[in-house]
Scaffold this active site. Structure first.
Site, PDB file in Angstrom:
ATOM      1  CB  CYS A   1      28.374  15.763  -3.229  1.00  0.00           C
ATOM      2  SG  CYS A   1      29.051  17.067  -4.260  1.00  0.00           S
TER       3      CYS A   1
ATOM      4  CB  THR B   1      -0.885  -0.008   1.271  1.00  0.00           C
ATOM      5  OG1 THR B   1      -1.582  -1.244   1.322  1.00  0.00           O
ATOM      6  CG2 THR B   1      -1.855   1.140   1.276  1.00  0.00           C
TER       7      THR B   1
END
Length: 188
Positions: free
Chosen positions: A110, A22
């Site tokens: 990063c 779901t």
């Protein structure tokens, strides 16, 4: 069409057999509410962050000599300032900041954790020695003027201490280096 996609989550026939289970309705609603709040507060956040960023940059540049702004003076993100501190090694500066409870970085988020200079700074034409002496301060909506003032208070001492160990700094400025080399037992 024509591309076989491997299911992300197996188990059910939902989402055309690509993701069983779901939908995360609570997560979907939370994301929608977070976007609503972000849109509502965006202009005031930008104003607050720009004020803090500029206060930090101006304060550091007034108290520390041989500092360079890396980037455009006005066309940049409101929450980040990247400065290079000549004659001081960036990683040493950051370690000393960390010991004072201040989080900063020497490169982009990063590439944190690497000793290589920021490829962005190098790509901007910043000389390698300045790239290695850079520090990036990123701010968030929870940051306060008191925190900015704390950085402005403690960081100049850190920079001066790191520079005092630099023979190049002492040559350029005429200030004595805190390091002496001797093979005779006498300081020079």
């Amino acid at each position: 069409r024509g591309v076989k996609i491997v299911p992300l989550i197996h188990g059910g026939h939902q989402e055309r057999n690509r993701r069983g289970g779901t939908e995360n309705v609570a997560g979907i609603v939370a994301l929608g509410k977070a976007c609503e709040i972000a849109e509502r507060d965006m202009l005031s956040d930008i104003k607050h962050l720009t004020y803090l960023r500029d206060r930090l940059q101006i304060g550091l540049m007034q108290k520390i000599n041989h500092v360079h702004l890396n980037g455009h003076p006005t066309k940049r993100t409101p929450n980040t300032v990247n400065l290079s501190f000549e004659f001081a090694e960036g990683e040493s500066l950051l370690l000393n900041l960390d010991m004072k409870g201040i989080a900063a970085s020497s490169g982009s988020a990063c590439t944190s954790g690497t000793l290589e200079p920021s490829h962005v700074l190098v790509g901007m034409g910043i000389p390698l020695e300045l790239s290695h002496s850079s520090g990036r301060f990123s701010l968030g909506r929870q940051n306060t003027e008191e925190e900015i003032d704390y950085v402005i208070e403690v960081f100049p001492e850190i920079v001066e201490r790191m520079r005092s160990m630099s023979p190049l700094y002492s040559t350029v400025t005429g200030k004595a280096s805190g390091i002496s080399f001797s093979n005779t037992g006498h300081s020079h």
